[in-house]
Design an enzyme around this catalytic site. Sequence first.
Site, PDB file in Angstrom:
ATOM      1  N   ASP A 174       0.771  -1.194   0.100  1.00 34.58           N
ATOM      2  CA  ASP A 174      -0.018   0.067   0.021  1.00 34.58           C
ATOM      3  C   ASP A 174       0.876   1.150  -0.071  1.00 34.58           C
ATOM      4  OD1 ASP A 174      -2.546  -1.378   0.142  1.00 34.58           O
ATOM      5  OD2 ASP A 174      -2.583  -1.284   2.455  1.00 34.58           O
TER       6      ASP A 174
ATOM      7  N   TYR B 101       6.460  -9.697   7.346  1.00 33.63           N
ATOM      8  CA  TYR B 101       6.148  -8.235   7.494  1.00 33.63           C
ATOM      9  C   TYR B 101       6.360  -7.944   9.034  1.00 33.63           C
ATOM     10  CZ  TYR B 101       3.347  -7.601   3.364  1.00 33.63           C
ATOM     11  OH  TYR B 101       3.177  -7.277   2.041  1.00 33.63           O
TER      12      TYR B 101
END
Lengths: 252, 252
Positions: B51, B109
């Site tokens: 994103d 992540y």
Amino acid sequence: MNILLWLAYKGTDYAGFQVQPNGVTVCETLQNAMEAVLGCRPDVKGCSRTDAGVHARRFALNFHYDGRVPAEKLVPALNAHLPPAIRVLEARPAAEAFHARYAAHAKTYRYYLLNARVDDPFTFDTCHRVAGHLDEAAMQAAADALVGRHDFLALCASGSSAAAHGDTVRTITACTVQRRGDRVCITVTADGYLYNMVRILAGTLVQVGLGKLSAGDIPGILASRDRRRAGPTLPAKGLVLENVLYEEETNS
Amino acid sequence: MNILLWLAYKGTDYAGFQVQPNGVTVCETLQNAMEAVLGCRPDVKGCSRTDAGVHARRFALNFHYDGRVPAEKLVPALNAHLPPAIRVLEARPAAEAFHARYAAHAKTYRYYLLNARVDDPFTFDTCHRVAGHLDEAAMQAAADALVGRHDFLALCASGSSAAAHGDTVRTITACTVQRRGDRVCITVTADGYLYNMVRILAGTLVQVGLGKLSAGDIPGILASRDRRRAGPTLPAKGLVLENVLYEEETNS
């Protein structure tokens, strides 16, 4: 009321701390926030004039004001008027005569090196990259040779006022070189610094780390008082003022 | 020739990885550099669509080209045409059929939290600050309850295509919470992720850290498949794609 304020700032987009004609400085940005919060523009005494692009993790300053806004409210109030690159960490009353520059008896600077073939996007603004392998043990031996009371004219940018006045003796109380993975940092504590001294000191230790100078060369470089014998001045972006030391009586 | 390229990037000023109409993306910036170096604009297959504002320490992609510029020359050549926020770390030939997205069998992540009352100018773009004290042991207990194969619809932003297709089962193989001073980071490894899953997972663990949810609530939140039961979606700026895992046969 005399207030001791501690700041942290990322100096990338500032022309140093002190107000000066070309470029926005940390000091004037802080004074703008003070004007918004206090309704006046106090005279700010910084602990040091950091150069353009140099950072600070703990920078001290003091200023006098009428005390209308209590000290404990200054931190959130000023931060609300400052950009993210400048943060007020702490504000507290100091003795009336306290002066952030004259009362400082030592300052600690750290120079951050990235020892890698490719830059790091996350620390590009706060690290200087050296591609060739740095021998940190050799650098520490050279750092040891810098500790003590010496004439540091060889590590002083030419044209400085201290050099013109023959006032170039300083005492380095600690100088360490630490490696963690591909990060190498040089930490120096001294009672005072000549112009560009830490950046030239770091440039000299890097020459040692690369094998272009050795620890044994350091005493001769200092004795020469010749700037050309020392290493290059490394970029401002790798330099951080880490802390300023005051005596206990700083407190009011 | 099929090339596997590893990138690092600071996503602050980019509208994510993938080319899209509004805002400059990492992919198009890379393709501009490729055009300058290779004389053509290869089709790039990224391992993920990160994103806007999300960062990557190791992002994999592949592209086919005629091999005119040898793989080992691609790293310095592309970096010379890229901004400091994007760096090519490594380039090497991959098997002809290798696809950076489909071949990925796991991704790691990390969500970076600053647990402090004042922001840090040095990590403002790469950390989310939480002022209230975070109990990292409680957060780890909640993280343990997320590990395994589960339907993660409760941790998925509404309106995602995976949700519309009922494809919301994923396997988290590891989820750890570590504190170092005022830094707390949440590291997750999974075979795949739903839209905003890590940011919602981090928001849920922060609620646990603040005592607003408990580790015992996690199984019920997952079973509910109700987004409203989980914590808030934390800001993109604290999220970093740390690594992508491929099988050995990635190599040509």
